[in-house]
Design a protein around this motif. Structure first.
Motif, PDB file in Angstrom:
ATOM      1  N   ASP A 123       0.842  -1.200   0.000  1.00  0.00           N
ATOM      2  CA  ASP A 123       0.000   0.000   0.000  1.00  0.00           C
ATOM      3  C   ASP A 123       0.875   1.247   0.000  1.00  0.00           C
ATOM      4  O   ASP A 123       0.684   2.184  -0.784  1.00  0.00           O
ATOM      5  CB  ASP A 123      -0.913  -0.035   1.216  1.00  0.00           C
ATOM      6  CG  ASP A 123      -1.960   1.057   1.200  1.00  0.00           C
ATOM      7  OD1 ASP A 123      -2.054   1.793   0.196  1.00  0.00           O
ATOM      8  OD2 ASP A 123      -2.698   1.181   2.187  1.00  0.00           O
ATOM      9  N   SER A 124       1.852   1.276   0.869  1.00  0.00           N
ATOM     10  CA  SER A 124       2.721   2.441   1.007  1.00  0.00           C
ATOM     11  C   SER A 124       3.593   2.652  -0.223  1.00  0.00           C
ATOM     12  O   SER A 124       3.702   3.776  -0.741  1.00  0.00           O
ATOM     13  CB  SER A 124       3.595   2.275   2.248  1.00  0.00           C
ATOM     14  OG  SER A 124       4.496   3.347   2.385  1.00  0.00           O
ATOM     15  N   LEU A 125       4.213   1.584  -0.732  1.00  0.00           N
ATOM     16  CA  LEU A 125       5.140   1.716  -1.842  1.00  0.00           C
ATOM     17  C   LEU A 125       4.442   2.041  -3.161  1.00  0.00           C
ATOM     18  O   LEU A 125       5.044   2.667  -4.043  1.00  0.00           O
ATOM     19  CB  LEU A 125       5.955   0.430  -1.994  1.00  0.00           C
ATOM     20  CG  LEU A 125       7.004   0.173  -0.909  1.00  0.00           C
ATOM     21  CD1 LEU A 125       7.543  -1.246  -0.995  1.00  0.00           C
ATOM     22  CD2 LEU A 125       8.145   1.187  -1.013  1.00  0.00           C
ATOM     23  N   SER A 126       3.185   1.634  -3.304  1.00  0.00           N
ATOM     24  CA  SER A 126       2.459   1.886  -4.547  1.00  0.00           C
ATOM     25  C   SER A 126       1.714   3.215  -4.545  1.00  0.00           C
ATOM     26  O   SER A 126       1.238   3.657  -5.590  1.00  0.00           O
ATOM     27  CB  SER A 126       1.464   0.752  -4.812  1.00  0.00           C
ATOM     28  OG  SER A 126       0.453   0.727  -3.817  1.00  0.00           O
ATOM     29  N   GLN A 127       1.625   3.846  -3.385  1.00  0.00           N
ATOM     30  CA  GLN A 127       0.802   5.051  -3.245  1.00  0.00           C
ATOM     31  C   GLN A 127       1.199   6.144  -4.240  1.00  0.00           C
ATOM     32  O   GLN A 127       0.346   6.730  -4.912  1.00  0.00           O
ATOM     33  CB  GLN A 127       0.923   5.587  -1.814  1.00  0.00           C
ATOM     34  CG  GLN A 127       0.068   6.808  -1.521  1.00  0.00           C
ATOM     35  CD  GLN A 127      -1.395   6.454  -1.342  1.00  0.00           C
ATOM     36  OE1 GLN A 127      -1.766   5.277  -1.328  1.00  0.00           O
ATOM     37  NE2 GLN A 127      -2.234   7.459  -1.223  1.00  0.00           N
TER      38      GLN A 127
END
Length: 268
Positions: A236-240
């Motif tokens: 979730d964080s890396l793709s945001q």
């Protein structure tokens, strides 16, 4: 060489293409013209060039010419291709369209990525591009577009077998929309340990992160629910940034995380 209404050219060989690149401004290089070209541009088709229409299967890789049609690829059969590539091809458009649509046309169009983009991204494909004097090789993960004065001449796809190989497509069936995207999940294990993992998602957004893939390397199977939850949080964080920057519909990120969760459960 033929010209149609002063805007469309057919190249018989690579020399023809390089001649047009040098002499015609605002030139678009196309395959089968399944998509419209910009009205202010001239276009040259590479589909009739023999060396760009062939494919060569070796033990460790397959070399595809950019003008190979999707129907040609699917005719090789699922057992002779990386399964995620085959599944992506047969999910693309309809049979008649696959008869004329080319591999390069699917991966080189501007804007939203085609159905084959995620499989080639996950499989670590490599592109060969040429101009009149040089040849360059580009890892697919670093590919954005073919540079000016160059043409795409080969797509090399590793033929590795994966223990888990999943392809999924989201969005309307047989057509592209802003809600269309492809997802690929590849995993190899050894002695109940994850030894390799590839994850790719492509449509309006394009996401693949080696940092994310490396997080589970060496993890013992079955994965715990905590390990899966931590991995999803990292995804979730890396793709945001990519999902926000691309202007993708929020539902696409939800679908990416849901697909990732569903496939991680195969390891639990």
């Amino acid at each position: 060489m033929e010209e149609n209404n002063g805007s469309f050219l057919l190249a018989k060989n690579l020399s023809d293409v390089f001649y047009h690149i040098k002499s015609v401004s605002k030139l678009q290089i196309v395959g089968a013209c399944t998509q419209p070209t910009a009205p202010r541009y001239k276009a040259v088709s590479t589909r009739t060039i023999p060396e760009l229409r062939n494919f060569d299967k070796r033990e460790r890789y397959i070399d595809f010419g950019p003008a190979v049609t999707l129907a040609q690829i699917s005719s090789m059969g699922r057992t002779n291709l990386p399964s995620v590539l085959y599944d992506a091809v047969v999910s693309t458009a309809t049979g008649p369209v696959r008869n004329i649509a080319t591999l390069a046309g699917n991966i080189c169009k501007d804007g939203q990525k085609g159905t084959l983009y995620a499989p080639l991204l996950a499989l670590d494909a490599r592109l060969e591009i040429k101009n009149q004097t040089s040849v360059k090789y580009i890892p697919f993960i670093k590919f954005t577009k073919v540079p000016p004065s160059f043409i795409l001449t080969k797509i090399r796809v590793p033929a590795n077998e994966w223990e888990i190989a999943i392809f999924k497509r989201v969005g309307p069936e047989n057509r592209m929309s802003p809600l269309s995207a492809s997802f690929v999940f590849l995993v190899d294990t050894e002695n109940d340990l994850i030894v390799n993992m590839k994850i790719a998602f492509a449509g309006v957004p394009v996401f693949r992160s080696r940092e994310l893939e490396n997080k589970l390397l060496g993890s013992k199977l079955p994965l715990s629910e905590r390990a899966i939850a931590d991995f999803l949080s990292a995804a979730d964080s890396l793709s945001q940034k990519e999902f926000i920057w691309s202007g993708a519909a929020p539902i696409l990120k939800d679908q990416f995380l849901r697909l990732l969760d569903n496939n991680l459960q195969l390891l639990s």
